[in-house]
Design a protein around this motif. Structure first.
Motif, PDB file in Angstrom:
ATOM      1  N   GLU A 109     -83.000 -22.215 -21.234  1.00  0.00           N
ATOM      2  CA  GLU A 109     -83.630 -23.420 -21.751  1.00  0.00           C
ATOM      3  C   GLU A 109     -84.072 -24.332 -20.609  1.00  0.00           C
ATOM      4  N   THR A 110     -85.067 -25.145 -20.884  1.00  0.00           N
ATOM      5  CA  THR A 110     -85.491 -26.158 -19.921  1.00  0.00           C
ATOM      6  C   THR A 110     -84.328 -27.112 -19.652  1.00  0.00           C
ATOM      7  N   PHE A 111     -84.113 -27.466 -18.402  1.00  0.00           N
ATOM      8  CA  PHE A 111     -83.021 -28.379 -18.080  1.00  0.00           C
ATOM      9  C   PHE A 111     -83.358 -29.173 -16.824  1.00  0.00           C
ATOM     10  N   ASP A 112     -82.604 -30.256 -16.613  1.00  0.00           N
ATOM     11  CA  ASP A 112     -82.802 -31.139 -15.469  1.00  0.00           C
ATOM     12  C   ASP A 112     -81.658 -30.977 -14.474  1.00  0.00           C
ATOM     13  N   TRP A 113     -81.971 -31.185 -13.199  1.00  0.00           N
ATOM     14  CA  TRP A 113     -80.941 -31.149 -12.177  1.00  0.00           C
ATOM     15  C   TRP A 113     -81.338 -32.079 -11.032  1.00  0.00           C
ATOM     16  N   SER A 114     -80.403 -32.282 -10.102  1.00  0.00           N
ATOM     17  CA  SER A 114     -80.654 -33.134  -8.946  1.00  0.00           C
ATOM     18  C   SER A 114     -80.008 -32.526  -7.712  1.00  0.00           C
ATOM     19  N   ALA A 115     -80.664 -32.654  -6.562  1.00  0.00           N
ATOM     20  CA  ALA A 115     -80.070 -32.285  -5.273  1.00  0.00           C
ATOM     21  C   ALA A 115     -79.406 -33.540  -4.731  1.00  0.00           C
ATOM     22  N   PRO A 127     -88.578 -25.491 -16.137  1.00  0.00           N
ATOM     23  CA  PRO A 127     -89.021 -25.082 -17.469  1.00  0.00           C
ATOM     24  C   PRO A 127     -88.481 -23.706 -17.834  1.00  0.00           C
ATOM     25  N   GLY A 128     -87.932 -23.572 -19.030  1.00  0.00           N
ATOM     26  CA  GLY A 128     -87.435 -22.280 -19.479  1.00  0.00           C
ATOM     27  C   GLY A 128     -88.557 -21.257 -19.544  1.00  0.00           C
ATOM     28  N   GLY A 129     -88.356 -20.099 -18.919  1.00  0.00           N
ATOM     29  CA  GLY A 129     -89.374 -19.063 -18.904  1.00  0.00           C
ATOM     30  C   GLY A 129     -90.522 -19.335 -17.961  1.00  0.00           C
ATOM     31  N   GLY A 130     -90.425 -20.406 -17.165  1.00  0.00           N
ATOM     32  CA  GLY A 130     -91.511 -20.775 -16.275  1.00  0.00           C
ATOM     33  C   GLY A 130     -91.064 -20.929 -14.836  1.00  0.00           C
ATOM     34  N   THR A 135     -76.923 -29.555  -1.736  1.00  0.00           N
ATOM     35  CA  THR A 135     -76.063 -29.228  -2.873  1.00  0.00           C
ATOM     36  C   THR A 135     -76.676 -29.804  -4.146  1.00  0.00           C
ATOM     37  N   SER A 136     -76.766 -28.984  -5.180  1.00  0.00           N
ATOM     38  CA  SER A 136     -77.426 -29.374  -6.422  1.00  0.00           C
ATOM     39  C   SER A 136     -76.537 -29.119  -7.615  1.00  0.00           C
ATOM     40  N   SER A 137     -76.754 -29.876  -8.691  1.00  0.00           N
ATOM     41  CA  SER A 137     -76.077 -29.629  -9.957  1.00  0.00           C
ATOM     42  C   SER A 137     -76.899 -30.241 -11.079  1.00  0.00           C
ATOM     43  N   ARG A 138     -76.538 -29.899 -12.298  1.00  0.00           N
ATOM     44  CA  ARG A 138     -77.280 -30.410 -13.446  1.00  0.00           C
ATOM     45  C   ARG A 138     -77.220 -31.920 -13.487  1.00  0.00           C
ATOM     46  N   ALA A 139     -78.296 -32.536 -13.893  1.00  0.00           N
ATOM     47  CA  ALA A 139     -78.366 -33.988 -13.959  1.00  0.00           C
ATOM     48  C   ALA A 139     -77.564 -34.500 -15.147  1.00  0.00           C
TER      49      ALA A 139
END
Length: 242
Positions: free
Chosen positions: A172-178, A210-213, A238-242
């Motif tokens: 699925e589409t999701f957000d994250w941050s470094a 984007p999911g699938g993109g 280092t990154s993780s989901r927002a």
């Protein structure tokens, strides 16, 4: 080298201590902070996805229980041992610590005319349809570690090395941050005259996969005269989901 970089990854992930990501930042230079933000994303391009995507991680691997190590100093000896640096250049290693994300970040040489900090998303995973990589995508060479691999390239003192970060996945589409950036032997935190100019996979900014993109962002690193030619440097994000 092929478009994709398949990595042998991750031993069993351990419990992470609470990660306080709010307020962490870092743009423009290693260790300095500014308010630079992403340019406005271009409209999503639509085309049929191909099978050139990177493998998804398992449910366990995408868990928020990932343990972040942020250890460029520990990785540095491996980079030095496995690579060679021209006497008149600097070797820059890019280590994207993305254990809690459902993709392995890919790193390609950026097109010559790419705008730094340009960020785009696409409805395809076919890199021939991704404008922020060259027509014939060339991935950076990599050195394997027991965690995330180190992607590397060389450049002269004062000359930027521009790369495109790429994320492709089927979930699925999701957000994250470094949210954290470190380096060795040059870090530069809180220095008024940093050894490295970094522009910029910015801490505190929110990115969308984007999911699938495909998500793509152009960044660059420039060694200053404080860095001796023939030096190897590891940079860790280092990154993780927002």
């Amino acid at each position: 080298m092929s478009e994709e970089t398949n990595h042998t990854r991750r031993s069993a992930l351990q419990s992470i201590c609470s990660v306080a990501i709010a307020g962490l930042a870092g743009c423009t230079s290693i260790g300095s902070s500014d308010s630079a933000r992403d340019p406005t994303e271009t409209p999503t391009q639509t085309t049929t996805p191909t099978d050139t995507r990177t493998p998804e991680r398992t449910a366990t691997e995408t868990s928020d229980a990932a343990q972040f190590v942020e250890n460029p100093a520990a990785v540095h000896p491996t980079l030095v041992e496995e690579t060679s640096v021209p006497a008149d250049e600097v070797l820059l290693g890019f280590r994207l610590e993305d254990s809690s994300l459902p993709f392995t970040t890919e790193v390609y040489h950026a097109p010559d005319d790419a705008e730094v900090q340009a960020t785009e998303t696409y409805d395809t995973q076919d890199l021939s349809e991704v404008g922020l990589v060259p027509e014939s995508p060339q991935a950076l060479e990599t050195v394997e570690t027991d965690r995330e691999d180190v992607h590397y390239g060389t450049t002269a003192v004062g000359e930027p090395l521009a790369v495109t970060l790429v994320a492709r996945h089927d979930g699925e589409t999701f957000d994250w941050s470094a949210w954290s950036r470190t380096g060795y032997p040059y870090d530069g935190h809180d220095e008024s005259d940093p050894a490295l100019g970094v522009d910029c996979y910015c801490g505190g900014d929110i990115y969308t996969a984007p999911g699938g993109g495909t998500w793509a962002r152009v960044i660059q690193v420039t060694p200053t005269e404080r860095v001796d030619p023939g030096t190897s440097v590891v940079l860790n994000w280092t990154s993780s989901r927002a």
